[in-house]
Design a protein around this motif. Structure first.
Motif, PDB file in Angstrom:
ATOM      1  N   LEU A  22      43.210  19.363  41.025  1.00  0.00           N
ATOM      2  CA  LEU A  22      42.016  19.033  40.231  1.00  0.00           C
ATOM      3  C   LEU A  22      41.626  20.135  39.249  1.00  0.00           C
ATOM      4  N   PRO A  23      41.617  21.426  39.623  1.00  0.00           N
ATOM      5  CA  PRO A  23      41.265  22.450  38.635  1.00  0.00           C
ATOM      6  C   PRO A  23      42.177  22.437  37.407  1.00  0.00           C
ATOM      7  N   TYR A  24      43.455  22.140  37.594  1.00  0.00           N
ATOM      8  CA  TYR A  24      44.369  22.034  36.449  1.00  0.00           C
ATOM      9  C   TYR A  24      44.060  20.780  35.639  1.00  0.00           C
ATOM     10  N   ARG A  25      43.843  19.689  36.348  1.00  0.00           N
ATOM     11  CA  ARG A  25      43.571  18.403  35.699  1.00  0.00           C
ATOM     12  C   ARG A  25      42.280  18.450  34.894  1.00  0.00           C
ATOM     13  N   GLU A  26      41.280  19.172  35.427  1.00  0.00           N
ATOM     14  CA  GLU A  26      39.966  19.247  34.771  1.00  0.00           C
ATOM     15  C   GLU A  26      39.847  20.446  33.827  1.00  0.00           C
ATOM     16  N   GLY A  27      40.892  21.279  33.766  1.00  0.00           N
ATOM     17  CA  GLY A  27      40.907  22.368  32.790  1.00  0.00           C
ATOM     18  C   GLY A  27      40.187  23.627  33.198  1.00  0.00           C
ATOM     19  N   PHE A  28      40.053  23.886  34.512  1.00  0.00           N
ATOM     20  CA  PHE A  28      39.433  25.158  34.909  1.00  0.00           C
ATOM     21  C   PHE A  28      40.324  25.945  35.867  1.00  0.00           C
ATOM     22  N   ASN A  29      41.624  25.722  35.816  1.00  0.00           N
ATOM     23  CA  ASN A  29      42.549  26.525  36.610  1.00  0.00           C
ATOM     24  C   ASN A  29      42.630  27.949  36.053  1.00  0.00           C
ATOM     25  N   SER A  30      43.131  28.857  36.838  1.00  0.00           N
ATOM     26  CA  SER A  30      43.160  30.270  36.482  1.00  0.00           C
ATOM     27  C   SER A  30      43.932  30.537  35.197  1.00  0.00           C
ATOM     28  N   ILE A  31      43.345  31.392  34.334  1.00  0.00           N
ATOM     29  CA  ILE A  31      44.059  31.853  33.138  1.00  0.00           C
ATOM     30  C   ILE A  31      44.558  33.280  33.324  1.00  0.00           C
ATOM     31  N   ASN A  32      44.264  33.876  34.483  1.00  0.00           N
ATOM     32  CA  ASN A  32      44.715  35.236  34.767  1.00  0.00           C
ATOM     33  C   ASN A  32      45.978  35.176  35.618  1.00  0.00           C
ATOM     34  N   PRO A  33      47.082  35.715  35.132  1.00  0.00           N
ATOM     35  CA  PRO A  33      48.367  35.572  35.822  1.00  0.00           C
ATOM     36  C   PRO A  33      48.344  36.123  37.247  1.00  0.00           C
ATOM     37  N   LYS A  34      48.900  35.337  38.156  1.00  0.00           N
ATOM     38  CA  LYS A  34      49.115  35.742  39.548  1.00  0.00           C
ATOM     39  C   LYS A  34      47.827  36.061  40.296  1.00  0.00           C
ATOM     40  N   VAL A  35      46.710  35.490  39.838  1.00  0.00           N
ATOM     41  CA  VAL A  35      45.440  35.630  40.559  1.00  0.00           C
ATOM     42  C   VAL A  35      44.761  34.267  40.597  1.00  0.00           C
ATOM     43  N   MET A  36      44.193  33.925  41.741  1.00  0.00           N
ATOM     44  CA  MET A  36      43.582  32.603  41.914  1.00  0.00           C
ATOM     45  C   MET A  36      42.454  32.689  42.935  1.00  0.00           C
ATOM     46  N   HIS A  37      41.403  31.933  42.708  1.00  0.00           N
ATOM     47  CA  HIS A  37      40.382  31.753  43.742  1.00  0.00           C
ATOM     48  C   HIS A  37      40.896  30.695  44.718  1.00  0.00           C
ATOM     49  N   ALA A  38      41.633  31.169  45.735  1.00  0.00           N
ATOM     50  CA  ALA A  38      42.246  30.273  46.715  1.00  0.00           C
ATOM     51  C   ALA A  38      41.534  30.335  48.056  1.00  0.00           C
ATOM     52  N   CYS A  39      40.301  30.868  48.060  1.00  0.00           N
ATOM     53  CA  CYS A  39      39.561  30.956  49.319  1.00  0.00           C
ATOM     54  C   CYS A  39      38.098  30.546  49.166  1.00  0.00           C
ATOM     55  N   GLY A  40      37.701  30.129  47.967  1.00  0.00           N
ATOM     56  CA  GLY A  40      36.338  29.632  47.786  1.00  0.00           C
ATOM     57  C   GLY A  40      35.297  30.652  47.422  1.00  0.00           C
ATOM     58  N   HIS A  41      35.707  31.892  47.140  1.00  0.00           N
ATOM     59  CA  HIS A  41      34.711  32.912  46.821  1.00  0.00           C
ATOM     60  C   HIS A  41      34.012  32.646  45.492  1.00  0.00           C
ATOM     61  N   ASP A  42      34.661  31.902  44.600  1.00  0.00           N
ATOM     62  CA  ASP A  42      33.985  31.470  43.369  1.00  0.00           C
ATOM     63  C   ASP A  42      32.769  30.623  43.710  1.00  0.00           C
ATOM     64  N   GLY A  43      32.927  29.774  44.713  1.00  0.00           N
ATOM     65  CA  GLY A  43      31.801  28.967  45.177  1.00  0.00           C
ATOM     66  C   GLY A  43      30.717  29.809  45.819  1.00  0.00           C
ATOM     67  N   HIS A  44      31.122  30.838  46.555  1.00  0.00           N
ATOM     68  CA  HIS A  44      30.140  31.707  47.206  1.00  0.00           C
ATOM     69  C   HIS A  44      29.265  32.419  46.171  1.00  0.00           C
ATOM     70  N   VAL A  45      29.890  32.906  45.084  1.00  0.00           N
ATOM     71  CA  VAL A  45      29.111  33.575  44.031  1.00  0.00           C
ATOM     72  C   VAL A  45      28.135  32.599  43.389  1.00  0.00           C
ATOM     73  N   SER A  46      28.611  31.406  43.094  1.00  0.00           N
ATOM     74  CA  SER A  46      27.744  30.402  42.476  1.00  0.00           C
ATOM     75  C   SER A  46      26.560  30.070  43.383  1.00  0.00           C
ATOM     76  N   ILE A  47      26.826  29.910  44.666  1.00  0.00           N
ATOM     77  CA  ILE A  47      25.743  29.669  45.628  1.00  0.00           C
ATOM     78  C   ILE A  47      24.766  30.846  45.632  1.00  0.00           C
ATOM     79  N   GLY A  48      25.303  32.065  45.674  1.00  0.00           N
ATOM     80  CA  GLY A  48      24.447  33.247  45.745  1.00  0.00           C
ATOM     81  C   GLY A  48      23.515  33.386  44.563  1.00  0.00           C
ATOM     82  N   LEU A  49      24.020  33.109  43.362  1.00  0.00           N
ATOM     83  CA  LEU A  49      23.178  33.238  42.169  1.00  0.00           C
ATOM     84  C   LEU A  49      22.120  32.137  42.108  1.00  0.00           C
ATOM     85  N   ALA A  50      22.456  30.942  42.581  1.00  0.00           N
ATOM     86  CA  ALA A  50      21.448  29.880  42.634  1.00  0.00           C
ATOM     87  C   ALA A  50      20.368  30.212  43.665  1.00  0.00           C
TER      88      ALA A  50
END
Length: 434
Positions: free
Chosen positions: A131-159
């Protein structure tokens, strides 16, 4: 008040997802989270929090597994090119990433909310079923990926930060938001603790999307049996020599490392609880006709308690020294990560459960009191330190349907879990401080 909270969460719904997707597209691994930390710091400053960065929150001497200066500089430049604030990034030079934001709401207890922020060293899937590739938000940084959900944790924390600021007049105490770098490899908690970010804490809350809560609507209220762990690299240095003409002049680092690898796995298991020893990488040698002068071994110990892990690592050091002596080579052990064992506080588990039972998102039949981690997560280091000073803490797991397991290049979670995470944490804060 609950109606007011729900209205604020609903108003932030689109921002929650958009922020998560932006972070997912720009992942950064441990000690290189310059863009991520810049976004967090700027957001908290704009909301009205007192914000600390750099050596205010990271003890440089305690850092482990830090990239080279050249690598750090490249990551700083990349972060700025991707929109990070240059002045904020400058304060994090040397890999001193992470952010602490504090909101003082009068007399009362100090509550720490911890959110991890780093990504994994994984190349993300690039096909239509992801889905991230299909929706256009997959990683643009080579060999690095949010594969554990920490992107979600940051978003939750700021909200959570935004909502709690609006509720400031209804709270009594202090809220300290800890956005921790370097959770992967258990590198970030120790340096933050050593810098004093937990001083005075009465309570600590942390959690994770998914893990053992693998269905949307599920919640695990507390976690026990976090394994303590020590990550270490061993460099063996011998003497090269011609393998045919003068082998007696060489000192074989490959054989020393191989001897160490076999005997590390021969260390007795501990009778007082679970213990682990794993050699994950062994690299050695220069050519088939050269006595190998170099070897690199990467390993880890684990224990059900910190004392068991300490026993395993102490035994490992003896094995390594013995192997080096047998083959007449030098060795160097470098710590790459370390964290304590941990158990959640039953009182905090009961609070989380009571709060969750009032949230419609969570299925009453799927609210589970406790699980066992049987792995390592360096939140346990923070929670244990708070408890050692008389405080309480727990680690919850927010249920989410997962596209693939954690650390898989197809990993993705149900974004409906974001708003549920915000509601759970905000209501737990209100339960403690309102």
């Amino acid at each position: 008040m609950q109606t007011q909270v729900n209205q604020m969460i609903a108003a932030l719904g689109d921002k929650l997802i958009a922020r998560r997707r932006d972070l997912h597209r720009h992942p950064e691994s441990g000690w290189t989270e310059f863009r991520t930390s810049s976004i967090i710091a700027k957001t908290l400053i704009d909301i009205g929090y007192e914000v600390k960065l750099g050596e205010q929150i990271i003890c440089r001497e305690s850092m482990m597994g830090v990239p080279t200066e050249e690598e750090l500089q490249a990551h700083m430049e990349r972060a700025i090119s991707q929109g990070a604030d240059p002045d904020l990034v400058k304060q994090m030079a040397g890999g001193l990433t992470g952010v602490v934001g504090e909101l003082k709401c009068g007399a009362g207890p100090l509550l720490v909310l911890r959110f991890d922020i780093d990504a994994n060293d994984i190349s993300e899937a690039t096909d239509e079923k992801h889905l991230p590739y299909r929706e256009g938000f997959n990683s643009i940084n080579p060999k690095v990926m949010h594969a554990c959900g920490h992107d979600g944790h940051v978003s939750i924390g700021l909200a959570v930060a935004e909502i709690l600021y609006k509720l400031k007049q209804q709270l009594n105490g202090t809220i300290r938001l800890v956005f921790q770098p370097g959770e992967e490899g258990v590198r970030g908690a120790g340096p933050m603790v050593d810098a004093g970010v937990l001083e005075g804490a009465d309570y600590i809350l942390g959690g994770h999307i998914g893990f053992q809560a693998t269905k949307t609507g599920m919640l695990i209220c507390s976690t026990d049996k976090f394994l303590a762990t020590t990550k270490f690299d061993v460099t063996f240095t011998g003497v090269p020599a011609h393998a045919g003409g003068a082998p007696e002049k060489g000192r074989n680092a490959l054989l020393a490392a191989s001897c160490a690898a076999l005997n590390l796995h021969a260390i007795p298991r501990h009778g007082q609880g679970a213990s682990r020893m794993t050699v994950g990488t062994l690299q050695a040698g220069q050519g088939r006709n050269v006595i190998p002068p170099n070897a690199l071994l990467k390993a880890e110990s684990r224990g059900e308690t910190s004392e068991i892990d300490d026993f395993m690592f102490a035994s490992a050091k003896q094995v390594i020294a013995g192997a080096a002596q047998m083959y007449g080579v030098d060795f160097d052990i470098k710590l790459m990560g370390k964290t304590k064992s941990g158990q959640s506080s039953p009182e905090m588990m009961a609070r989380v459960k009571r709060v969750a039972e009032q949230i419609d998102f969570f299925d009453p039949e799927q609210i589970i009191e406790n699980t066992e981690m049987r792995g390592s997560e360096d939140y346990s280091h923070m929670m244990t330190v708070v408890q050692e000073h008389g405080g309480q803490g727990t680690y919850f797991m927010i249920g989410s349907d997962l596209a693939a397991g954690h650390h898989d290049f197809y990993f993705d979670f149900d974004e409906k879990s974001l708003a549920a995470g915000v509601e759970l944490i905000v209501n737990c804060v209100l339960d403690l401080l309102a």
